[in-house]
Design an enzyme around this catalytic site. Structure first.
Site, PDB file in Angstrom:
ATOM      1  N   GLU A 162       0.778  -1.240   0.000  1.00 22.21           N
ATOM      2  CA  GLU A 162       0.000   0.000   0.000  1.00 22.21           C
ATOM      3  C   GLU A 162       0.810   1.291   0.000  1.00 22.21           C
ATOM      4  OE1 GLU A 162      -3.017   0.074   3.012  1.00 22.21           O
ATOM      5  OE2 GLU A 162      -4.026  -1.693   2.229  1.00 22.21           O
ATOM      6  N   GLU A 376      -5.737  -8.397   0.850  1.00 20.64           N
ATOM      7  CA  GLU A 376      -6.367  -8.045   2.129  1.00 20.64           C
ATOM      8  C   GLU A 376      -7.815  -7.683   1.853  1.00 20.64           C
ATOM      9  OE1 GLU A 376      -4.628  -4.914   4.554  1.00 20.64           O
ATOM     10  OE2 GLU A 376      -2.614  -5.631   4.093  1.00 20.64           O
TER      11      GLU A 376
END
Ligand code: BGP
Length: 469
Positions: A162, A376
């Site tokens: 991320e 995720e």
């Protein structure tokens, strides 16, 4: 509606070193940015012992095995391996990850290893963090050590977790260190620098002829216009450009498209600032884009955008007090609530359609993507613990709807190889602490005992039959 998961689909669980390991001062580990941050005066929580994965990993992997979890995302702590960030390698750090990786393999829980999950060595953070291009070379040198040490057994690597969260949370929303707000120019520059570091590490990996595959993990927040006006749709496009498209272009087109740069240029022009790049960056991007093996997609939520002309303002909901978030960025738009879409206690809209749309978008805009792993997805929830039992039906409902969205995209031809629920066991949440739980396994932090939640039994049943239940 398809109910069957593709053959060899991975039913995984995700973790990250800093959020699970604890043991931040053990066996020669050096300090990372979060150690200082979480131990500042007034901090509400810190990472010791977190879920004590540093010591409990054999039991956690046994549990994973027993509950049908056949893949695990772990990340490596840079400063466990290189306490100074560079230079002398810490044998205890290498030894720990060797044992952890071997145990994963022994239990049939395939490791998917991320090199950097937010935990930059403290020294580099203090020296400009990802705004300082020196960090790119330091990262590639660290990556090389990891590839050499573990590359014979790790078949799935991600360079970064991320990049957008590093930029957004640290420099726009101010809820990650260094807690700066509305620094649009810095956020975009950090995204670019991280894409360069990603490309160079990926190209290095490919030159080493190792047996595994490598990609990156992006958080791909969905973006929707709150109503279909041209101004709202433009706000949606601007937010999508800075959050998603800019970095996807770098990873998959090997350059920033003209249309993307128009949107980024508009954001920079309204906020002041410019992007610094070097010609070599684009050679590295192009080479990496031709070689990237997969995309890790983290998806939790979507944002509903409204045109916004005012100054930036952000209020972070970091306690789970529903309805307290504000997020408006100058030159981009306001993320507003959509009364038709439910939210978690932390004000994250629950919008599985957004996951489907992001999957379709990757397949359409970046047809060279090869394979996607949902690296995720999960629901932060204040679990009730009653006599060793945890009924987390809302989490099951959340995950089920997202798995349905994935299967719909798969049915339409998108290649999704697995799903890693965030999180395997309850973990430390970066800006929320320990009351925001995500795990399949409940962690009693006082005793470090694990308890399977209702969702763990459901996940096991699905993994065993290969069908959505
Ligand atoms: C992602 C991170 C994870 C994890 C998750 C949940 O952005 O990659 O590390 O923390 O979000 O976020 P939070 O803990 O803020 O609810």
């Amino acid at each position: 509606m398809a109910k069957k998961f593709p053959t060899n689909f991975i039913f995984g669980g995700a973790t990250a070193a800093y959020q699970v390991e604890g043991a931040t001062r053990e066996d020669g580990r050096g300090p990372c940015v979060w150690d200082e941050y979480m131990n500042r005066p007034g901090a509400r929580f810190n990472a010791d012992p977190a879920s004590d994965f540093y010591h409990q990993y054999p039991a956690d992997l046994q549990l994973a095995h027993d509950f049908g979890v056949n893949g695990i995302r772990i990340s490596l702590s840079w400063t466990r391996i290189l306490p100074e960030g560079e230079g002398k390698v810490n044998p205890a750090g290498i030894d720990y990850y060797n044992k952890l990786i071997d145990e994963c393999i022994k239990q049939g829980v395939e490791p998917f290893v991320t090199l950097h999950h937010f935990d930059t060595p403290l020294k580099y953070f203090q020296n400009g963090h990802w705004l300082n291009r020196d960090l790119i070379d330091k990262f590639v040198a660290y990556a090389k050590i990891c590839f050499e040490a573990f590359g014979d057994r790790v078949m799935k690597w991600a360079t970064f977790n991320e990049p957008w969260s590093i930029a957004q949370n640290g420099y726009l929303a101010g809820n990650f260190p260094p807690n700066e707000t509305f620094q649009i120019e810095k956020a975009i520059q950090i995204e670019h620098n991280l894409m360069v570091a990603h490309a160079r590490a990926l190209n290095l990996y490919k030159s080493m002829n190792l047996p595994g595959r490598i990609g990156i993990v992006h958080t791909l927040e969905g973006k929707e216009a709150i109503t279909d006006t041209p101004a709202n749709k433009h706000a949606r496009d601007l937010d999508d450009a800075i959050s998603n498209r800019f970095m996807l272009d770098a990873c998959y087109l090997g350059k920033y498209s003209t249309a993307t740069m128009e949107l980024i240029g508009e954001i920079l022009q309204k906020n002041g600032g410019q992007l610094y790049t070097e010609p070599q960056d684009f050679d590295d991007f192009a080479k990496a884009a031709a070689q990237i093996d997969f995309l890790g997609m983290n998806y939790y939520s979507s944002h509903f955008l409204q045109a916004y002309e005012g100054e930036s303002q952000v209020v972070n909901n970091s306690t789970g007090e529903k309805g307290t978030s504000v997020f408006c960025l100058k030159g981009i738009g306001a993320r507003v609530s959509n009364p038709e879409v439910p939210t978690t206690d932390w004000d994250w809209p629950i919008y599985p359609e957004g996951l489907y749309r992001q999957l379709k978008r990757i397949a359409q805009d970046y047809p060279n993507y090869k394979e996607i792993f949902i690296s995720e997805n999960g629901m932060g929830y204040k679990d009730d613990f009653e006599d060793g039992k945890i009924d987390d039906t809302p989490r099951i409902e959340y995950v089920k709807k997202h798995l349905e969205a994935i299967l719909k995209a798969v049915e339409e031809g998108v290649n999704v190889g697995g799903y890693y629920i965030w999180s395997l066991m309850d973990v430390l949440s970066w800006s929320n602490g320990y009351n925001k739980r995500y795990g399949l396994f409940y962690v009693d932090y006082a005793t470090q005992k694990r308890y399977p939640k209702k969702s763990a039994y459901w996940y096991k049943a699905m993994s065993e039959c290969g069908e959505l239940l």
